[in-house]
Enzyme design. Structure first.
Site, PDB file in Angstrom:
ATOM      1  N   ARG A 104       0.841  -1.194   0.000  1.00  0.00           N
ATOM      2  CA  ARG A 104       0.000   0.000   0.000  1.00  0.00           C
ATOM      3  C   ARG A 104       0.871   1.236   0.000  1.00  0.00           C
ATOM      4  O   ARG A 104       1.802   1.350   0.798  1.00  0.00           O
ATOM      5  CB  ARG A 104      -0.918  -0.017   1.221  1.00  0.00           C
ATOM      6  CG  ARG A 104      -2.217   0.706   1.004  1.00  0.00           C
ATOM      7  CD  ARG A 104      -3.318   0.156   1.881  1.00  0.00           C
ATOM      8  NE  ARG A 104      -3.688  -1.199   1.499  1.00  0.00           N
ATOM      9  CZ  ARG A 104      -4.518  -1.522   0.510  1.00  0.00           C
ATOM     10  NH1 ARG A 104      -5.088  -0.571  -0.208  1.00  0.00           N
ATOM     11  NH2 ARG A 104      -4.799  -2.783   0.237  1.00  0.00           N
ATOM     12  N   THR A 108      -1.077   7.640  -0.839  1.00  0.00           N
ATOM     13  CA  THR A 108      -2.364   7.531  -1.551  1.00  0.00           C
ATOM     14  C   THR A 108      -3.240   6.417  -0.980  1.00  0.00           C
ATOM     15  O   THR A 108      -4.442   6.381  -1.249  1.00  0.00           O
ATOM     16  CB  THR A 108      -2.126   7.224  -3.034  1.00  0.00           C
ATOM     17  OG1 THR A 108      -1.520   5.917  -3.122  1.00  0.00           O
ATOM     18  CG2 THR A 108      -1.217   8.244  -3.683  1.00  0.00           C
ATOM     19  N   ASP A 200       0.333 -14.765  12.621  1.00  0.00           N
ATOM     20  CA  ASP A 200       0.821 -14.255  11.332  1.00  0.00           C
ATOM     21  C   ASP A 200       1.271 -15.434  10.474  1.00  0.00           C
ATOM     22  O   ASP A 200       2.306 -16.061  10.751  1.00  0.00           O
ATOM     23  CB  ASP A 200       1.976 -13.280  11.548  1.00  0.00           C
ATOM     24  CG  ASP A 200       2.356 -12.576  10.255  1.00  0.00           C
ATOM     25  OD1 ASP A 200       2.704 -13.275   9.274  1.00  0.00           O
ATOM     26  OD2 ASP A 200       2.296 -11.338  10.200  1.00  0.00           O
ATOM     27  N   ASP A 203       4.862 -15.183   8.916  1.00  0.00           N
ATOM     28  CA  ASP A 203       5.923 -15.396   9.915  1.00  0.00           C
ATOM     29  C   ASP A 203       6.031 -16.865  10.297  1.00  0.00           C
ATOM     30  O   ASP A 203       7.119 -17.396  10.484  1.00  0.00           O
ATOM     31  CB  ASP A 203       5.653 -14.556  11.165  1.00  0.00           C
ATOM     32  CG  ASP A 203       6.086 -13.106  10.982  1.00  0.00           C
ATOM     33  OD1 ASP A 203       6.812 -12.813  10.012  1.00  0.00           O
ATOM     34  OD2 ASP A 203       5.689 -12.276  11.816  1.00  0.00           O
TER      35      ASP A 203
HETATM   36  N1  URA Z   1      -2.597 -12.089   8.223  1.00  0.00           N
HETATM   37  C1  URA Z   1      -2.161 -13.111   8.980  1.00  0.00           C
HETATM   38  O1  URA Z   1      -1.152 -13.722   8.677  1.00  0.00           O
HETATM   39  N2  URA Z   1      -2.881 -13.438  10.086  1.00  0.00           N
HETATM   40  C2  URA Z   1      -3.989 -12.806  10.437  1.00  0.00           C
HETATM   41  O2  URA Z   1      -4.610 -13.159  11.450  1.00  0.00           O
HETATM   42  C3  URA Z   1      -4.429 -11.738   9.630  1.00  0.00           C
HETATM   43  C4  URA Z   1      -3.716 -11.403   8.522  1.00  0.00           C
END
Ligand code: URA
Length: 209
Positions: A104, A108, A200, A203
Site C-alpha cells: 500500500r 495515496t 501471522d 511469519d
Molecule cells: N494475516 C495473517 O497472517 N494473520 C492474520 O490473522 C491476519 C492477517
C-alpha cells in the site's frame, strides 16, 4: 452456487487445529499447510467440467472422464500465499503458477504492485487465487481486481482461515468470486488479526517471528 464454501472435512480440520496451536513450530506448520493445500485443491476444483474421451484399458474400451486440469492457474499472493502452492501443485500437477506482490502506498493508500507475473492468455484459464488468511480482505480485493482485468475464464479465492468481516468486504466488491476456506473464525482484532486465527501466517511459514 454458494459464495463461500467451507471445507469442513475432518482431516482438514484436524490439520488446521495443529497449525493454530501456538507451540507448533515452523517446520510442522509448513508441512500441515502443504497437506491442507493438497486437500483444498480438490475442493477448489469441483467446478471443473467433466468431459469424456474414448480410451482403451487393458480389458477393453470405455468413454472415460477428463477435466481441463492443464488450464488451471494457481496465483499466490505474496508472501503467505506461497505456503499453499506446493501442496496444491502436488494434486494439480499441470497447473501454472502466478505471483502477485502488493504494497500500500502510504500517501495515496492505493495498492501498488511490486511483483506481478501471471501466465498469458488467462481468458483460457481457470484461476485459483490463494492466500492463507482472508482478514481485512483489502489485499484480496485489489488482487482480484487486477486479475479480473486480464479476463480469466473463471476466478476463485482460496483461503485457509477467513474473518466474517473479510468475507463481507470481499463480496461487497467481488460478489461473483467464490471463496473456498477451511474456517470462518469469529472476528478481527484491533490489529487486523483473525481471532482466534493462527497468528501471522507468513511469519509462521517462513520462521520470521
Ligand atoms: N494475516 C495473517 O497472517 N494473520 C492474520 O490473522 C491476519 C492477517
Amino acid at each position: 452456487m454458494s459464495k463461500v464454501t467451507i471445507v469442513d472435512h475432518p482431516v482438514v480440520q484436524h490439520k488446521l487445529t495443529k497449525m493454530r496451536r501456538t507451540e507448533t513450530a515452523t517446520p510442522q506448520f509448513r508441512a500441515r499447510l502443504r497437506e491442507i493445500g493438497a486437500l483444498m485443491a480438490y475442493e477448489s476444483t469441483r467446478f471443473l467440467p467433466v468431459g469424456r474421451t474414448p480410451i482403451t484399458t487393458p480389458v477393453g474400451p470405455m468413454d472415460a472422464p477428463t477435466a481441463p486440469v492443464d488450464e488451471l492457474v494457481i496465483v499466490a499472493i505474496l508472501r503467505a500465499g506461497l505456503g499453499l502452492v506446493d501442496g496444491m501443485l502436488s494434486v494439480l500437477t499441470e497447473a501454472r503458477v502466478g505471483h502477485i506482490g502488493l504494497q500500500r502506498n502510504p500517501e495515496t493508500l492505493e495498492a501498488e504492485r511490486y511483483y506481478f507475473k501471471l501466465p498469458p492468455d488467462l481468458e483460457n484459464h481457470d484461476v485459483l487465487l490463494v492466500d492463507p488468511m482472508l482478514a481485512t480482505a483489502h489485499t484480496a480485493v485489489d488482487a482480484v481486481t487486477m486479475v479480473k482485468e486480464l479476463g480469466p475464464r473463471s476466478l476463485r479465492f482460496v483461503a485457509l482461515v477467513a474473518a466474517p468481516e473479510g468475507i463481507a468486504t470481499f463480496h461487497a466488491t467481488h460478489p461473483d468470486v467464490p471463496v473456498i476456506t477451511a474456517a470462518v473464525d469469529e472476528c478481527l482484532n484491533d490489529r487486523a488479526y483473525i481471532v482466534p486465527g493462527l497468528g501471522d501466517a507468513g511469519d509462521r511459514i517462513f520462521g520470521t517471528r
